[in-house]
Write an enzyme that holds these catalytic residues in place. Structure first.
Site, mmCIF file in Angstrom:
data_model
loop_
_atom_site.group_PDB
_atom_site.id
_atom_site.type_symbol
_atom_site.label_atom_id
_atom_site.label_comp_id
_atom_site.label_asym_id
_atom_site.label_seq_id
_atom_site.Cartn_x
_atom_site.Cartn_y
_atom_site.Cartn_z
ATOM 1 N N CYS A 1 0.812 -1.223 0.000
ATOM 2 C CA CYS A 1 0.000 0.000 0.000
ATOM 3 C C CYS A 1 0.848 1.278 0.000
ATOM 4 O O CYS A 1 0.338 2.363 -0.270
ATOM 5 C CB CYS A 1 -0.963 0.003 1.184
ATOM 6 S SG CYS A 1 -2.027 -1.433 1.222
ATOM 7 N N HIS B 1 -3.500 7.156 2.893
ATOM 8 C CA HIS B 1 -3.852 5.857 2.316
ATOM 9 C C HIS B 1 -5.257 5.492 2.789
ATOM 10 O O HIS B 1 -5.580 5.628 3.971
ATOM 11 C CB HIS B 1 -2.830 4.804 2.767
ATOM 12 C CG HIS B 1 -3.224 3.419 2.406
ATOM 13 N ND1 HIS B 1 -3.657 3.074 1.153
ATOM 14 C CD2 HIS B 1 -3.291 2.275 3.151
ATOM 15 C CE1 HIS B 1 -3.956 1.781 1.140
ATOM 16 N NE2 HIS B 1 -3.750 1.273 2.335
ATOM 17 N N ASN C 1 -10.040 -0.304 0.023
ATOM 18 C CA ASN C 1 -8.585 -0.160 0.030
ATOM 19 C C ASN C 1 -8.028 -0.694 -1.286
ATOM 20 O O ASN C 1 -8.078 -1.895 -1.538
ATOM 21 C CB ASN C 1 -8.033 -0.954 1.225
ATOM 22 C CG ASN C 1 -6.520 -0.898 1.331
ATOM 23 O OD1 ASN C 1 -5.831 -0.454 0.419
ATOM 24 N ND2 ASN C 1 -5.994 -1.359 2.455
#
Ligand code: UT7
Length: 331
Positions: free
Chosen positions: A113, A257, A287
């Site tokens: 990520c 994020h 996500n």
């Protein structure tokens, strides 16, 4: 002094919406749990035939158009992904071919990520240290749906597919201080066991016996990752501000994020950043790993949340464990 600016940006999320209600029919979950614990209401997922390179290609095409350049003007392509189409060639090479480009270096970066911030740092350093390079295409693209265990309620509700891309260029305008002011990245490999995936090809586990399928899926110690995410994102954000003699008051917008609304709120709380300065789109995307920051950056721009001269802080955290933060003066 030479600076590196974001000259163009684009993003792409697949059309197919997977809502929390849809998930209620797939695993033992309920929309209220998902919204309360994560903030996510729906996510987008690819068709079986769509690959990470297809999403990345769409985002890259838009970023090139936005930068008003063609693929022939690109000197390097870097793709951040943990769901490459194939083990090799790199997804960057596959996207290069789809864009009709040739003859420039292309490679992938894997920092989960945090991948987009890692790729941003690599790209920026190429531009600052190689005067022959003018434009670098940086893409974050993920087909997380191919590595999610759709029978595991603790992870399958979290992730989505998508891609974002930017064109980074050298800028010599002496009257401007815009650009990527700084990037800070880090990792602690001893925490790798908290979030990992044994095998990954976004071609997916088709044809693999069900007993072996498990090796293709994300494994996560959710609570541990949650705590680390808050700790590391706060500290890397504070470090990058401090080493540039800036405070949170100087920041116009934070692009964190997009993993979990509670993580974003905890960062805002701990760093004393007003929630309205935290850009959030995870309710519609889930996500998207390495694609999360460039998609959010593009959506923040499209929705009028970023003005010229604004100071943007992006901050990410992911498997590895990895983390990173970047300061961007918008132009
Ligand atoms: O990009 C970086 C990657 N990942 C992350 O940032 C994720 C970080 N972690 C998280 O976001 C959170 O830990 C989760 C959203 C994954 C989980 O939230 P939590 O508040 O930490 O829940 P939990 O894992 O402690 O589970 C609480 C309960 C458990 O039931 P019991 O043992 O209390 O009876 C779980 O079995 O919730 C249950 N549960 C669910 N219930 C309904 C777990 N997943 C679900 C679900 N629906 N989807």
């Amino acid at each position: 002094m030479e600076r590196v600016i974001i000259r163009g940006i684009g993003s792409y999320i697949p059309e197919c919406v997977l809502s929390n209600a849809d998930l209620e029919g797939m695993v033992d979950t309920n929309s209220e749990w998902i919204v309360t614990r994560t903030g996510i209401e729906s996510r987008r997922v690819c068709l079986d035939t769509e690959m990470a390179s297809d999403l990345g290609y769409e985002a890259a095409r838009k970023a090139l158009e936005n930068a008003n350049i063609s693929v022939c003007d690109v000197d390097l392509i870097i793709v951040a992904t943990v769901t490459p189409d194939l083990r090799f060639p790199a997804t960057a090479c596959i996207i290069q071919e789809k864009l009709g480009g040739t003859d420039v270096p292309c490679f992938d970066v894997n920092a989960v990520c945090s991948g987009f911030i890692y790729a941003l740092d690599v790209a920026r350093n190429f531009l600052l240290n190689n005067s022959k390079m003018k434009n670098v295409l940086v893409i974050g693209t993920e087909k997380m749906s191919s590595i999610v265990d759709w029978e595991d309620r603790s992870t399958c509700v979290l992730f989505g597919d998508g891609a974002g891309a930017i064109v980074l260029s050298r800028d010599t305008d002496e009257n401007s201080d815009a650009g990527i002011l700084d990037v800070l990245i880090g990792a602690d490999g001893s925490l790798g066991r908290l979030l990992y995936c044994p095998i990954c090809d976004s071609g997916g586990p088709a044809g693999v016996k069900s007993t072996e399928k498990d090796a293709y899926f994300i494994k996560m110690e959710g609570r541990e990752v949650f705590k680390e995410a808050i700790k590391r994102m706060c500290s890397v954000a504070e470090d990058v501000l401090q080493r540039n003699d800036l405070t949170v008051d100087d920041i116009s917008l934070v692009i964190p994020h997009q993993a979990n609304m509670r993580i974003i709120s905890a960062i805002a709380d701990r760093m004393k950043i007003p929630e309205k300065k935290m850009f959030v789109n995870l309710q519609r995307t889930g996500n998207t790993s390495a694609a999360s920051i460039p998609i959010a950056l593009d959506e923040a721009l499209q929705s009028g949340n970023i003005q010229s001269e604004d100071l943007i802080l992006t901050v990410a955290f992911g498997g590895g464990m990895t983390w990173g933060a970047a300061l961007i003066r918008w132009k």
